[in-house]
Design a protein around this motif. Structure first.
Motif, short mmCIF file in Angstrom:
data_model
loop_
_atom_site.label_atom_id
_atom_site.label_comp_id
_atom_site.label_asym_id
_atom_site.label_seq_id
_atom_site.Cartn_x
_atom_site.Cartn_y
_atom_site.Cartn_z
N ALA A 447 14.16 -2.31 7.97
CA ALA A 447 14.06 -2.68 9.66
C ALA A 447 13.30 -4.21 9.76
CB ALA A 447 13.15 -1.44 10.35
N SER A 448 12.11 -4.54 9.45
CA SER A 448 11.65 -5.51 9.44
C SER A 448 11.18 -6.71 8.19
CB SER A 448 10.43 -5.24 10.23
OG SER A 448 8.86 -5.13 9.61
N GLU A 449 10.29 -7.77 7.75
CA GLU A 449 10.14 -8.47 6.98
C GLU A 449 9.09 -8.58 6.79
OE1 GLU A 449 12.14 -9.75 5.15
OE2 GLU A 449 14.13 -9.11 6.05
N GLU A 450 8.50 -8.00 7.84
CA GLU A 450 6.94 -7.53 7.16
C GLU A 450 6.31 -6.95 6.43
OE1 GLU A 450 2.95 -6.72 9.97
OE2 GLU A 450 4.24 -6.08 10.68
N SER A 451 5.39 -8.01 5.80
CA SER A 451 5.00 -6.78 3.91
C SER A 451 3.74 -6.13 4.43
CB SER A 451 4.74 -8.60 3.06
OG SER A 451 3.37 -8.93 3.43
N ILE A 452 3.98 -5.81 3.48
CA ILE A 452 3.54 -4.46 3.63
C ILE A 452 1.82 -4.67 2.40
CG2 ILE A 452 2.25 -1.59 3.27
CD1 ILE A 452 5.87 -1.96 3.72
N GLN A 453 0.90 -5.01 3.08
CA GLN A 453 -0.76 -4.90 1.93
C GLN A 453 -1.53 -3.60 1.72
OE1 GLN A 453 -1.38 -7.00 -0.43
NE2 GLN A 453 0.60 -8.47 -0.15
N PRO A 454 -1.31 -2.95 1.27
CA PRO A 454 -1.92 -1.66 0.87
C PRO A 454 -3.74 -2.76 0.98
CG PRO A 454 -1.38 -2.26 -1.55
CD PRO A 454 -0.54 -3.20 0.01
N GLY A 455 -4.35 -2.14 1.10
CA GLY A 455 -6.23 -2.37 1.33
C GLY A 455 -6.25 -2.36 -0.61
N TYR A 456 -7.47 -2.91 -0.59
CA TYR A 456 -8.44 -3.31 -1.71
C TYR A 456 -8.22 -1.76 -2.04
CZ TYR A 456 -11.13 -4.24 -5.74
OH TYR A 456 -11.89 -4.70 -7.06
N TYR A 457 -8.97 -0.58 -2.02
CA TYR A 457 -9.78 -0.09 -2.87
C TYR A 457 -7.79 1.15 -2.89
CZ TYR A 457 -13.53 -0.97 -0.90
OH TYR A 457 -14.44 -2.01 -0.92
N LEU A 458 -7.05 1.52 -1.59
CA LEU A 458 -5.70 2.01 -2.23
C LEU A 458 -5.44 1.42 -3.06
CD1 LEU A 458 -5.22 4.32 -0.72
CD2 LEU A 458 -3.32 2.66 0.56
N GLY A 459 -5.89 0.05 -3.47
CA GLY A 459 -4.20 -0.57 -4.59
C GLY A 459 -4.55 -0.22 -5.64
N LEU A 460 -6.36 -0.02 -5.76
CA LEU A 460 -6.77 0.24 -7.23
C LEU A 460 -6.59 1.78 -7.58
CD1 LEU A 460 -8.96 -0.72 -9.12
CD2 LEU A 460 -10.87 0.50 -7.09
N ALA A 461 -6.63 2.48 -6.38
CA ALA A 461 -6.33 3.73 -6.75
C ALA A 461 -5.15 4.01 -7.32
CB ALA A 461 -6.36 4.79 -5.23
N MET A 462 -3.94 3.16 -6.73
CA MET A 462 -2.15 3.32 -7.19
C MET A 462 -2.33 3.06 -8.84
SD MET A 462 0.54 3.84 -5.57
CE MET A 462 2.02 3.70 -6.45
N VAL A 463 -2.98 1.54 -9.19
CA VAL A 463 -3.13 1.04 -10.34
C VAL A 463 -3.69 2.24 -11.43
CG1 VAL A 463 -3.89 -0.65 -12.33
CG2 VAL A 463 -2.88 -0.79 -9.34
N VAL A 464 -4.20 2.94 -10.75
CA VAL A 464 -4.78 4.00 -11.97
C VAL A 464 -4.39 4.58 -12.50
CG1 VAL A 464 -7.14 5.23 -11.84
CG2 VAL A 464 -7.83 3.59 -10.87
N ALA A 465 -3.54 5.72 -10.97
CA ALA A 465 -2.82 6.54 -11.18
C ALA A 465 -1.54 6.19 -11.68
CB ALA A 465 -1.92 6.97 -10.09
N VAL A 466 -0.76 4.84 -11.78
CA VAL A 466 0.92 4.53 -12.30
C VAL A 466 0.61 4.51 -14.07
CG1 VAL A 466 1.93 2.89 -12.27
CG2 VAL A 466 2.26 3.87 -10.04
N VAL A 467 -0.92 2.89 -14.27
CA VAL A 467 -1.09 3.44 -15.22
C VAL A 467 -1.55 4.57 -15.71
CG1 VAL A 467 -2.66 2.19 -16.95
CG2 VAL A 467 -2.07 0.78 -14.97
N GLY A 468 -2.22 5.15 -15.39
CA GLY A 468 -2.22 6.37 -16.28
C GLY A 468 -0.89 7.44 -16.28
N LEU A 469 -0.30 7.21 -16.36
CA LEU A 469 0.81 8.30 -16.07
C LEU A 469 1.60 7.92 -17.11
CD1 LEU A 469 3.92 7.77 -14.79
CD2 LEU A 469 2.88 8.37 -12.51
N LEU A 470 1.70 6.36 -16.80
CA LEU A 470 2.22 5.25 -18.18
C LEU A 470 1.48 5.81 -19.02
CD1 LEU A 470 3.54 2.47 -16.67
CD2 LEU A 470 4.93 3.73 -16.71
#
Lengths: 491, 654
Positions: A447-470
């Motif tokens: 709907a718009s081209e504006e990029s979505i930047q997750p906050g630093y902590y949220l990004g960290l949590a995401m990385v932990v979860a995804v790396v963990g499941l891989l």
């Protein structure tokens, strides 16, 4: 001292909850000058609490300090420690994911304190071996969560909180009723002693035992979110603040399974009653999977969809419980399948909800249709959510695949072939609605081209979860071994 | 002659493309790949280098297998996970079948990667494209090398996953999304059979090692009903992946991705995985009459049905897609009559001429911006190289002597004649249909007058309509020429039957007598070429000479035309009746309605009764909560009643 030592992981969480509240008061007294530091500092305290709890649990294993505490009320064994790691880890990820989310909320301290208290309650649910203590732990978990669900204090959140409270109260009452029956039949509140009496029970007490069993299933089925005790799930998941939804869908559900395994395997594991509950679990598993998946197909709201999906996933865990009651080797296989599945599911579902927090807070909508073209606006978030959804579908090389193979294999080994077939069929249905989100993110115009930047902590949590499941998907051995060690407690 | 290939080198064949995938992804994550610079092209070079290295190592593997006459070079399995009594292993194995597949995958993939440099030039997704291509190739190599059925399944799913990424993630189009969903769900239905087969064989024999399972099946150590169900489960997976009837519906729609991807999917990876799976478990299929008959029947239906659909398709890529389905049907048919050598030989030759056809179609699309054959025409003048190479591929597909397709198709016909004459006549009818659609495609595309093309939607010239078609750049033409050479010559490698020997050399002793072995029959070769030429002649009469008007033909055969236009109504059956009707409109909507309307309806009714209650209370939609609470008690009562039904019936005296 042994008692306190073994109670340490819970104790440190409760102590840290108190420290957080006190520190918050300190900040209020110190005036506005230090205000800027308040939020990060409180978050850091909360994370420190979960980290300390994890370390303490690890030390208990390292020094072989497993055993009972508080005159047989609590049993800290491999099973309880498995859940200590699961709950403290989940809480840590949820706290990380909440830091950005709470940016505009005044009551940060209370929020973290409640998360920690609830986590302590969940840990106790996995370790207590006395009906009275179990009930206290159930309420400690539940009451903290009722407040957390209503935390945003807007219409939807309050409504969800009140609903959750009312139904939670009913369920607690039902569970308590079941416990009262057990006590009435056996004259004891200790799970071990109940188990002894039940294993020698004759036909006369069967009806009463069945009643007790069903009340317990109903009471804890609320926490596990299985059909027909799942009615609250979509409304509450939708209304609660998303990090709390993540906590509910992982922590609270796992706690329900922990206490059910503890009670059913210790107190009701022997005798004819075990085949009764195994049958009930098998049927509830089939219904939960099918109903959850089919209803998820038509959901437009991603939180509701994940809610129905979590009902279906709970159904899959139940397969493991249904397997348990067969012969001895299956006991190990079924229990460890549930534990392994819970471990993988924690990473998977937390990851999915974190992505939802990041994306929805930016686009201001929970509608799947509004996720169109997210991949263009944030490739990494889209990739992370995709991997989580693939894991929920059960596609290799993610953790979800191993978990599904493991649990379906357990079902086939225990001659529950029909249940395995229902499960496999369901995973085809599930593929459809998970994939819909993925394709919407990648192949629809944003709907718009504006990029979505997750906050630093949220990004960290995401990385932990995804790396963990891989990592679990590719090197499942450590978690499998831990699950098996924990399951052996009942062997 | 080299030494026997060591295990580490075999693993390297697999890990080189995976390494290239990892490096490209990492570089992209670190932002090292800017567009328009040398770094931007680096991902293409790296992918080609990795696959070229894999190709060379595959030649070594082939050399080792030749020394063993195709027998299995087994390596010890490695322990991956052990939990209590459960043990999962991983390992690699190389035998005649594996070696041939390795050659097919790496060589076709290499040419496709080379060609893609031209086709994808300037595309913003250049790096992503090569990253996926590396992963795709690596997964297919892993599938072929796996010594363990669970490991095979993992790569099987990875191959599927990559192809959806490549099909669906390219264009921001609704149709691409629907196509990817369809591909995913339909192949998962097949995978369900595969997974069930794995669970079955694991429970019954405690074995996941492919060699062991083959051995047990061939020596009669597994009960016949277990073998049959196991084989049928595997075949369900194979039918989903290889687009066999009735699970073929996803492949024609899956043409939305970039054309080189289609070339790779159709020639050497994804769809041939199903044929490979049946071949891999050939010793299992061959001992079960039911299973092998299912393979031959499904293969025959698929071959004829898809060829007939190819005759009416107007999109050149769809023609190719149906052609692939039809040819896969041929391979399944060959497996079904026991001719594993002929089947894989056909897979081998087909890989080259089908890749060539797709790359030719891509070249045509590059020039005209369209895939619609009705908007092409007369391209032979503008694009001589593309025209000549595509014609060679087309004639190879028809099976004209002495091109590659002639040898492999002839072998299938001979074996079919020896084993099951009915299948022979079916296959011969297929040859005719094939010739008609190939002729139609060639005449519509390259013959007659140019009809204008369309604006391009890929690469640097996106959305600009070419004034006049032009020949493609040399990076695209070189692979065409190489493939055309191969499509002409690879048929000769088996002229002495050497390839069949290594393709059958790994089969367990016990199954040798079950393998079909027919000798060269001159009249069959003559008849099949004649039938092919007749088909081409008919196409020429209709589409080039216009001696017979296409409209008159379709008017005369109107019911057939409608049936073909609706693709035998299978898509309608699946989409409208089953998916939309039964699942979405039926079950899901009913459950949803129960949630939304029944419960909410009661709630709203109750809510209006409760208007007097406090504001907060009303907000909570208390009725809803009450109803949810009531559901808990109803649940309790139902469960108690069903567990205690005997006792309860006793109380009421029944």
């Amino acid at each position: 001292m042994d008692s306190v030592n073994r109670f340490g992981p819970e104790l440190i969480l409760l102590a840290m909850a108190a420290v957080i509240i006190l520190a918050d008061i300190g900040w209020a007294l110190a005036g506005t000058g230090a205000e800027r530091m308040r939020r990060p500092a409180l978050g850091a305290l909360a994370l420190t609490g979960t980290a300390a709890s994890i370390i303490w649990s690890a030390l208990l294993i390292a020094f072989d300090e497993q055993g009972e505490a508080f005159s047989g009320m609590i049993r800290v064994d491999d099973f309880a420690l498995f859940f200590n790691f699961l709950f403290a880890g989940t809480a840590a990820i949820v706290i990380l994911a909440s830091i950005d989310f709470l940016r505009r909320n005044r009551f940060v301290a209370e929020y973290y304190a409640l998360i920690l208290a609830s986590t302590a309650g969940m840990m106790l649910l996995a370790s207590t071996i006395d009906l009275i203590a179990i009930f206290v732990a159930l309420e400690l978990t539940g009451i903290s969560l009722y407040i957390l669900v209503a935390f945003m204090k807007d219409g939807r959140s309050s409504e969800a909180g009140l609903k959750y409270l009312l139904l939670g109260a009913i369920s607690s009452a039902v569970a308590l009723y079941g416990m009262a029956y057990l006590f009435g039949i056996t004259g004891s509140t200790s799970l071990d002693e109940i188990g002894l009496v039940v294993s020698e029970a004759n036909g006369e007490t069967r009806s009463a035992l069945v009643l007790a069993m069903v009340f317990l299933i109903a009471g804890f089925g609320f926490k596990m979110a299985i059909v027909p005790f799942q009615m609250w799930v979509p409304d509450v998941y939708e209304g609660a603040p998303t990090p709390v939804t993540a906590f509910l869908s992982v922590g609270s559900k796992a706690a329900g399974f922990a206490v059910v395994m503890r009670i059913f395997l210790t107190a009701l594991g022997d005798g004819s009653i075990s085949s009764d509950w195994a049958t009930v679990f098998a049927i509830l598993a089939a219904i939960s999977m099918s109903l959850g998946n089919i209803t998820a197909l038509v959901q437009g709201n991603i939180k509701r969809m994940l809610g129905y999906s979590s009902i279906a996933q709970a159904g899959t865990f139940l397969i493991g419980l249904a397997v348990v009651a067969a012969a001895d080797p299956q006991l190990l296989l079924g229990t460890s399948a549930v534990l392994f599945f819970l471990g993988t599911y924690a990473f998977t579902n937390l990851g999915a909800f974190i992505a939802v927090i990041a994306i929805s807070s930016k686009i201001g909508s929970d509608q799947i249709a509004d996720y169109a073209g997210v991949a263009k606006r944030s490739p990494l978030l889209a990739l992370g959510l995709t991997i989580c959804l693939l894991s929920l579908t059960g596609i290799p090389p993610t953790a979800g695949f191993i978990a599904k193979v493991y649990v379906f294999n357990a079902a086939v080994q225990a001659d529950l072939v029909w249940l395995a077939i229902v499960g496999v069929l369901n995973s085809v249905v599930a593929a459809y609605y998970y994939l819909r989100v993925v394709l919407n993110m990648y192949t629809a115009e944003p709907a718009s081209e504006e990029s979505i930047q997750p906050g630093y902590y949220l990004g960290l949590a995401m990385v932990v979860a995804v790396v963990g499941l891989l990592v679990i998907g590719i090197f499942p051995s450590p978690l499998l071994e831990a699950s098996e060690a924990a399951a052996r407690v009942f062997g | 002659m080299l030494n026997q290939i060591p295990e580490g080198v075999v693993w390297a064949i697999l890990f080189l493309p995976f390494g290239s995938f990892a490096v490209i992804s990492l570089a992209a994550l670190l932002g090292l790949t800017r567009t328009g610079s040398w770094e931007a092209r680096f991902s293409g070079y790296l992918t080609m280098a990795a696959i070229a290295a894999s190709f060379l190592l595959s030649l070594w593997a082939l050399d080792s297998v030749l020394q063993e006459d195709g027998a299995r070079i087994g390596y010890d399995a490695h322990e991956w996970v052990t939990v209590g009594s459960l043990r999962f292993d991983i390992g690699v194995t190389v035998d005649g079948l594996t070696a041939i597949m390795l050659i097919v995958v790496t060589s076709v993939s290499l040419l496709v990667q080379f060609y893609s440099q031209g086709y994808m030039r300037g595309d913003p997704g250049y790096n992503r494209y090569y990253a996926f291509m590396s992963l795709f190739t690596g997964s297919m190599l892993g599938l072929v090398l796996a010594s363990n059925i669970l490991q095979l399944f993992v790569f099987w799913e990875l191959v599927g996953l990559c192809s959806y990424l490549l099909i669906g993630f390219w264009f921001y189009r609704d149709s691409a999304r629907r196509a990817a969903t369809k591909a995913f769900v339909v192949t998962r239905i097949g995978d369900l059979g595969f997974l069930s087969a794995i669970l079955l064989i694991w429970t019954k024999t405690d074995q996941l090692d492919i060699g062991q399972i083959q051995h047990l099946a061939a020596t009669g150590m597994i009960g016949s009903s277990v073998i049959t169900w196991f084989a049928l489960g595997l075949f369900a997976g194979a039918a989903g992946k290889s687009a066999q009837f009735p699970l073929h519906v996803w492949l024609p729609d899956a043409m939305e991705g970039p054309t080189p991807v289609s070339a790779l999917i159709h020639a050497a990876t994804m769809v041939v995985a199903g044929v490979y799976l049946v071949a891999r478990f050939f010793p299992v299929f061959i001992v079960s009459e039911e299973a092998i008959n299912a393979v031959v029947v499904v293969g025959a239906i698929t071959a004829i049905m898809a060829a007939s659909l190819a005759i009416v398709a107007t999109d050149i890529k769809r023609v190719m897609a149906y052609s692939t389905i039809s040819q896969l049907g041929y391979m399944m048919m060959a497996l079904g009559v026991g001719a594993i050598g002929a089947a894989i030989f056909h897979l081998f030759t087909h890989a080259f001429f089908k890749a060539l056809l797709f790359l030719g179609a891509g070249s045509v699309n590059h020039a005209t911006g369209t895939f619609d054959m009705r908007k092409m025409g007369g391209l032979a003048r503008f694009m001589p190289v593309t025209f000549l190479t595509t014609t060679v591929a087309g004639l190879a597909l028809v099976g004209v002597f002495p091109l590659a397709g002639f040898w492999s198709k002839d072998e299938i016909l001979i074996e079919a004649w020896a084993e099951k004459p009915l299948i022979f006549w079916t296959a011969l009818a297929g040859v005719f249909l094939t010739a008609v659609y190939v002729g139609r495609m060639l005449f519509l595309t390259f013959g007659g007058e140019y009809k204008g093309g369309e604006a391009s939607d890929h690469g640097a010239q996106a959305n600009s309509r070419p004034a006049e078609p032009h020949e493609s750049p040399w990076v695209m033409l070189l692979p065409l020429v190489v493939l055309a050479t191969l499509a002409t010559t690879v048929g000769f490698v088996n002229i002495t039957g050497g390839m069949n020997d290594i393709l059958e050399g790994w089969l367990p002793e016990e199954t040798h007598e079950l393998v079909a072995a027919g000798d060269f029959v001159l009249w069959i070769s003559v008849v099949s070429v004649a039938v092919g030429l007749a088909g081409l002649g008919l196409a020429w009469a209709i589409y080039s000479r216009k001696a017979i008007r296409a409209e008159e033909v379709s008017a005369a055969l109107e019911p057939v035309q409608v049936l073909l236009d609706r693709k035998y109504y299978l898509d309608d059956l699946y989409e409208t009746v089953i998916v939309k009707g039964v699942i979405m409109r039926g079950a899901a909507a009913a459950l949803h309605a129960w949630d939304r309307y029944v419960i909410d309806g009661v709630v709203n009714g109750l809510a209006s009764l409760m208007r007097f209650s406090s504001e907060k209370y009303r907000l909570a939609q208390s009725g809803q909560a009450q109803l949810y609470g009531a559901a808990i008690f109803i649940g309790v009562i139902v469960i108690v009643a069903s567990v205690l039904q005997d006792e309860l019936l006793g109380i009421v005296g029944l």
